[in-house]
Every structure is written in structure tokens, then in C-alpha cells.
Design a protein around this motif. Structure first.
Motif, PDB file in Angstrom:
ATOM      1  N   GLY A 190      42.310  30.232  39.543  1.00  0.00           N
ATOM      2  CA  GLY A 190      43.414  30.198  38.593  1.00  0.00           C
ATOM      3  C   GLY A 190      44.731  30.561  39.242  1.00  0.00           C
ATOM      4  O   GLY A 190      45.362  31.530  38.852  1.00  0.00           O
ATOM      5  N   LYS A 242      48.699  30.068  40.392  1.00  0.00           N
ATOM      6  CA  LYS A 242      49.961  29.472  39.969  1.00  0.00           C
ATOM      7  C   LYS A 242      51.028  29.874  40.979  1.00  0.00           C
ATOM      8  O   LYS A 242      51.265  31.058  41.200  1.00  0.00           O
ATOM      9  N   THR A 288      49.833  24.590  40.004  1.00  0.00           N
ATOM     10  CA  THR A 288      48.673  25.323  39.514  1.00  0.00           C
ATOM     11  C   THR A 288      47.425  24.704  40.139  1.00  0.00           C
ATOM     12  O   THR A 288      47.376  23.490  40.369  1.00  0.00           O
ATOM     13  N   LYS A 300      42.905  25.233  40.307  1.00  0.00           N
ATOM     14  CA  LYS A 300      41.721  25.932  39.815  1.00  0.00           C
ATOM     15  C   LYS A 300      41.227  26.955  40.829  1.00  0.00           C
ATOM     16  O   LYS A 300      40.777  28.029  40.461  1.00  0.00           O
TER      17      LYS A 300
END
Length: 104
Positions: free
Chosen positions: A41, A43, A57, A59
Motif C-alpha cells: 500500500g 503512495k 500508488t 500495491k
């Protein structure tokens, strides 16, 4: 005399177990430090003169051993000023130059 021998043996065995346990913990820490690092996650926001140029962004980001590059998966990049949105399966982010390369 017999109680003293039993007590001495108990101390020796306890000390041996204690030091064995310490060596086990130390070896586990070394293995963990030598392993690969990753983030989930992620960013990344790139700003220039206080204005956001792009937002990336992902995963997952797997860091290289030297920590200079990150291999990204599930990438989405928004270039707000240009109104462009890019989606890719994977990408590479250079920590020093802040360059991004995407693939897929």
C-alpha cells in the motif's frame, strides 16, 4: 555434599540453556536483517515548488538490498497537471533520481 553437586549441576545446565537461547535469538535477528524488505500500500507524492506534479500508488514495493530502488507492482500514477492517469502491472522507482519506469 550431594546437595552441593546437584545445585552446581543445576546452575551449569541453566547457564547453558540461557546462553543457547541468546545465541538462537541473535541468529534469528541476523537472518531477518539479511532478508528482503517490502512495503504494501505505497503512495509516493512528487512535488515541485509546493505543487503536486504526480502521485504514484502501488500495491507493493520490494526494496533492493542497497535500498536505492523499489520494484513496484499494481502501479497507478496520476499526473494531475496534465490530466493523465497511467496504470501498469509493474514499475521501477529510483530513490535517488526519483525516476519512475513502468511496464505492462
Amino acid at each position: 555434599m550431594r546437595k552441593k553437586i546437584v545445585f552446581l549441576l543445576l546452575i551449569i545446565i541453566s547457564s547453558g540453556l540461557f546462553f543457547y537461547n541468546l545465541s538462537e535469538k541473535a541468529s534469528k535477528l541476523n537472518i531477518q536483517q539479511a532478508g528482503d524488505s517490502f512495503f504494501e500500500g505505497v503512495k509516493i507524492v512528487n512535488k515541485k515548488d509546493g505543487a503536486t506534479e504526480w502521485v504514484l500508488t502501488a500495491k507493493r514495493a520490494d526494496l533492493s538490498r542497497d535500498g536505492k530502488e523499489a520494484l513496484l507492482s499494481g502501479v497507478e500514477m496520476n499526473l494531475e497537471k496534465k490530466g493523465i492517469s497511467v496504470e501498469a502491472e509493474k514499475g521501477l522507482y529510483d530513490m535517488n533520481t526519483k525516476n519512475v519506469a513502468v511496464d505492462g
